[in-house]
Motif scaffolding. Structure first.
Motif, PDB file in Angstrom:
ATOM      1  N   CYS A   1     -39.257  73.427 -29.646  1.00 47.44           N
ATOM      2  CA  CYS A   1     -38.985  72.964 -28.137  1.00 47.44           C
ATOM      3  C   CYS A   1     -38.337  72.013 -28.149  1.00 47.44           C
ATOM      4  O   CYS A   1     -38.731  70.892 -28.459  1.00 47.44           O
ATOM      5  CB  CYS A   1     -40.296  73.124 -27.374  1.00 47.44           C
TER       6      CYS A   1
ATOM      7  N   TYR B   1     -43.579  67.412 -21.540  1.00 47.01           N
ATOM      8  CA  TYR B   1     -43.417  68.781 -22.083  1.00 47.01           C
ATOM      9  C   TYR B   1     -45.207  69.358 -22.033  1.00 47.01           C
ATOM     10  O   TYR B   1     -45.984  68.868 -22.339  1.00 47.01           O
ATOM     11  CB  TYR B   1     -43.106  69.095 -23.363  1.00 47.01           C
TER      12      TYR B   1
ATOM     13  N   LEU C   1     -41.284  72.190 -18.440  1.00 50.56           N
ATOM     14  CA  LEU C   1     -40.436  70.774 -18.569  1.00 50.56           C
ATOM     15  C   LEU C   1     -40.508  70.037 -17.442  1.00 50.56           C
ATOM     16  O   LEU C   1     -39.890  70.653 -16.434  1.00 50.56           O
ATOM     17  CB  LEU C   1     -39.081  70.845 -19.217  1.00 50.56           C
TER      18      LEU C   1
END
Length: 402
Positions: A227, A265, A290
């Motif tokens: 990610c 996150y 996010l």
């Protein structure tokens, strides 16, 4: 001719000529440059930094008709800027429209003129004015500072706290700054199959750096699926930008906040499944938030991403990537869904993180407490009566006469 007048003429000419191409970039038009300065704290000697950030407010689009505009301004170094102007508001706001006007500008004496959209924008540190092609003032945008709704989220009782600023026992290669932040490059010791992970991070301010060299890190789930963490503020969603599954899928929305702001996150990961012969029978899946907004929605991963390690039935640790940029982390915790499958996630935060070790506060002196009590307003104080002018100001946008 003064620098300010020259900028106004440049902006007006650009608008009259039809703006700039959608794919134009000040960064693309320049010669290659070094990564430039790297700031982990707000710089005191960079006037461009004062203009970094988000602005929002109403503009006039017709008689008694208004529309909200969201503006993101990012410095490129040496007094140059790029910006995105969104109709309906900023990314993540309810009426946000993803199409954006890309604008460019140059700083002069603390004053920035942005051109390239359907209007010119004159920006200063606390506000921005929008001017039409005919020179009419359409509206004023105010600077806003947003926080992720999961910032400062406290770990549920069933969570495993990985980092709270008190030490790095849960990491290999873990190290901390003097002020109790985790440094990039740490590897989480416990290994999990299906889990929910909360991470808070802060990116450096690197105005002259570009693309993957600008505040780069990542959360490498099981060392296989990344990610992406990157300073993508003020950009449209990009394939390898912030919120992406690196080299696999762009984010649905670019929810990046400006560098040096704390961001979050929240990642829900479900590992692939294998049969007894080592054949994969179900792919991994990821949902990622996010800054509190879904950017990857239950995405199926057919294979590892980017430079991740090969998919195999065995578990591997999750890593916070070291990409040579000083990215800092705090408030990291994980929920093992194999043990607690019904836990609510993400968890709402309060915007603040309590220190790992609270300092002992001295007892309040009796005379100080008595003085504070006397200073409190009386309980029977009546609120001021609202006037018609006050009510009108709440419902109709107004413009500063200055």
């Amino acid at each position: 001719m003064t620098p300010r007048l020259a900028l106004i003429l440049i902006a007006t000419t650009t608008i009259l000529l039809g703006g700039i191409p959608a794919d134009f970039s000040v960064a693309q038009a320049q010669e290659p440059r070094s990564r430039g300065p790297v700031h982990t704290e707000p710089p005191t000697d960079d006037p461009s930094y004062l203009l970094l950030g988000e602005f929002a407010g109403p503009i006039t689009i017709g008689e008694n008709e208004y529309e909200t505009i969201g503006l993101q301004i990012r410095p490129l170094g040496r007094g140059e800027f790029e910006a995105l102007a969104f109709r309906g508001g900023l990314p993540g706001q309810q009426k946000h429209r993803p199409e954006a006007s890309k604008m460019v500008g140059v700083l002069s004496d603390g004053f920035l003129v942005l051109s390239g959209g359907p209007w010119a924008i004159f920006a200063e540190p606390d506000h921005a004015l929008i001017i039409s092609r005919t020179g009419e003032r359409l509206g004023r945008l105010e600077r806003i500072v947003r926080k992720s709704p999961t910032l400062g989220a406290k770990p549920p009782a069933e969570a495993t706290v990985l980092f709270d600023g008190s030490g790095t026992d849960q990491f290999n290669n873990g190290s901390m700054t003097d002020d109790g932040l985790l440094i990039e490059g740490a590897t989480i010791k416990p290994m999990f199959q299906d889990f929910d992970l909360h991470v808070e991070f802060r990116l450096p301010y690197m105005p002259q750096a570009r693309d993957q060299g600008r505040g780069n890190s990542g959360v490498y789930l099981q060392s296989r699926y990344e990610c992406q963490i990157l300073d993508s503020f003020g950009e449209l969603p990009t394939f390898n930008g912030a919120g992406s599954l690196y080299r696999y899928r762009a984010p649905d929305l670019n929810m990046s906040f400006p560098p040096l702001a704390w961001q979050t996150y929240d990642i829900r990961f479900t590992a692939p499944r294998w049969d007894a012969d080592g054949n994969k029978i179900r792919n991994a899946r990821i949902t990622a938030w996010l800054n509190g907004v879904v950017v990857q929605d239950d995405v199926e991963l057919e294979n590892k991403t980017g430079a991740g390690q090969a998919e195999e039935p065995n578990l591997l640790p999750t890593k916070l990537q070291n990409h040579s940029d000083p990215v800092r982390f705090r408030n990291i915790w994980v929920i093992d869904r194999g043990l607690t499958p019904a836990t609510e996630f993400p968890v709402e935060g309060n915007g603040e993180v309590e220190p790992a070790v609270k300092p002992t506060e001295p007892a309040e002196k009796p005379e100080a407490a008595e003085a504070a009590e006397e200073a409190k307003p009386a309980d029977d104080t009546e609120p001021a009566e609202e006037t018609p002018a006050d009510a009108e100001a709440e419902t109709a946008p107004t413009e500063d006469a200055s």
